[in-house]
Design a protein around this motif. Structure first.
Motif, mmCIF file in Angstrom:
data_model
loop_
_atom_site.group_PDB
_atom_site.id
_atom_site.type_symbol
_atom_site.label_atom_id
_atom_site.label_comp_id
_atom_site.label_asym_id
_atom_site.label_seq_id
_atom_site.Cartn_x
_atom_site.Cartn_y
_atom_site.Cartn_z
ATOM 1 N N LYS A 66 0.826 -1.205 0.000
ATOM 2 C CA LYS A 66 0.000 0.000 0.000
ATOM 3 C C LYS A 66 0.862 1.258 0.000
ATOM 4 O O LYS A 66 0.545 2.246 -0.673
ATOM 5 N N ALA A 70 1.030 4.154 -2.983
ATOM 6 C CA ALA A 70 0.876 5.586 -2.747
ATOM 7 C C ALA A 70 2.066 6.358 -3.310
ATOM 8 O O ALA A 70 1.892 7.424 -3.925
ATOM 9 N N GLU A 73 1.876 6.437 -7.150
ATOM 10 C CA GLU A 73 0.836 7.353 -7.633
ATOM 11 C C GLU A 73 1.364 8.782 -7.754
ATOM 12 O O GLU A 73 0.925 9.544 -8.621
ATOM 13 N N GLU A 74 2.325 9.129 -6.886
ATOM 14 C CA GLU A 74 2.890 10.479 -6.889
ATOM 15 C C GLU A 74 4.305 10.524 -7.476
ATOM 16 O O GLU A 74 4.964 11.565 -7.420
ATOM 17 N N MET A 219 -0.508 7.706 4.034
ATOM 18 C CA MET A 219 0.436 8.167 3.024
ATOM 19 C C MET A 219 -0.185 9.021 1.920
ATOM 20 O O MET A 219 0.378 10.066 1.557
ATOM 21 N N PRO A 220 -1.320 8.651 1.323
ATOM 22 C CA PRO A 220 -1.870 9.514 0.265
ATOM 23 C C PRO A 220 -2.115 10.945 0.737
ATOM 24 O O PRO A 220 -1.782 11.909 0.030
#
Length: 256
Positions: A66, A70, A73-74, A219-220
């Motif tokens: 997970k 995250a 994604e960034e 984290m997100p």
């Protein structure tokens, strides 16, 4: 001085309007043997609003996955300080961390308090952890870490273990900012902790734990905060040429 101020090519990231990774910073133990103001007198030479993301105690399923999702994604790269016993259990996850462009670093075999055991036991645990991480990464048991970065469990070093790692050219990491994610707190409380401390420090090495479900959940939102508030991610890598040229003692045989 530290070398390696390399800007990450924007084309490496398929996403638009993301936090991204600003640059790489190559670190060697000859110049900066110990960094992190929680434990040592100096830290990395980061500019205002530059942060280094580091994660301890992994790899763990499903929380490490997970965290990796995250970060991906960034388009953010981090350093993972792995516990050898977990690397041995989840070798494919170690390789996934590396495949994501992250730095594999070391955090002992069994996560002991080094001051509570003998020097010989501490050395064995350090060596065995490095060997397990290297085996998981490359399927080869190496006597010397491919990335010479180490963080002591609980930040609990001793003069003898610090001298040992310095003699082997291994950078010892403390931290500048942390979230207390080892405590029984909610993801929102953890997020408030790290934001409040970062607003004071304005830069630094951030310690998180990918083995913690609360951190994976946080984290997100934390990455979004960094992006919205103008923080820049610095990715640590070993200063390979300097490491090859450094005069360090050979590693002792790995204990079984």
């Amino acid at each position: 001085m530290l070398c390696g101020m390399v800007v990450i090519n924007a084309s490496d990231c398929p996403q638009q309007n993301v936090l991204g990774t600003s640059r790489e910073l190559a670190v060697n133990a000859k110049t900066y043997p110990r960094v992190g103001l929680n434990s040592f007198a100096e830290t990395l030479p980061l500019a205002d609003h530059e942060v280094v993301l580091t994660f301890d105690d992994g790899p763990r399923q499903p929380t490490t996955e997970k965290v990796l999702a995250a970060l991906a994604e960034e388009c953010v790269r981090a350093a993972f300080f792995l516990v050898g016993i977990s690397s041995a259990e989840f070798p494919e996850l170690v390789r996934r961390i590396a495949a994501g462009g992250h730095t594999i670093a070391h955090h002992s075999w069994s996560h002991p308090m080094m001051s509570k055991i003998t020097f010989e036991q501490a050395k064995e645990d350090i060596d065995r952890g490095i060997a397990a991480d290297e085996m998981a990464l490359d399927k080869v048991s190496a006597n010397t870490p491919s990335t010479p970065f180490f963080r002591f469990p609980y930040f609990d070093s001793t003069p003898a273990t610090l001298k040992l790692l310095q003699s082997h050219g291994i950078v010892v990491f403390g931290a500048d900012v942390w979230a207390n994610d080892w405590e029984d707190i909610t993801p929102d409380q953890e997020l408030r902790n790290v934001i409040e401390r970062l607003e004071t420090a304005r830069k630094g090495i951030i310690l998180l734990h990918d083995a913690q479900a609360r951190t994976a959940a946080m984290m997100p939102a934390f990455l979004h905060y960094l992006h919205e508030n103008g923080y820049r991610i610095v990715h640590l890598v070993p200063d390979a040429p300097s490491q090859r040229n450094a005069e360090v003692e050979p590693m002792m045989p790995i204990m079984p």
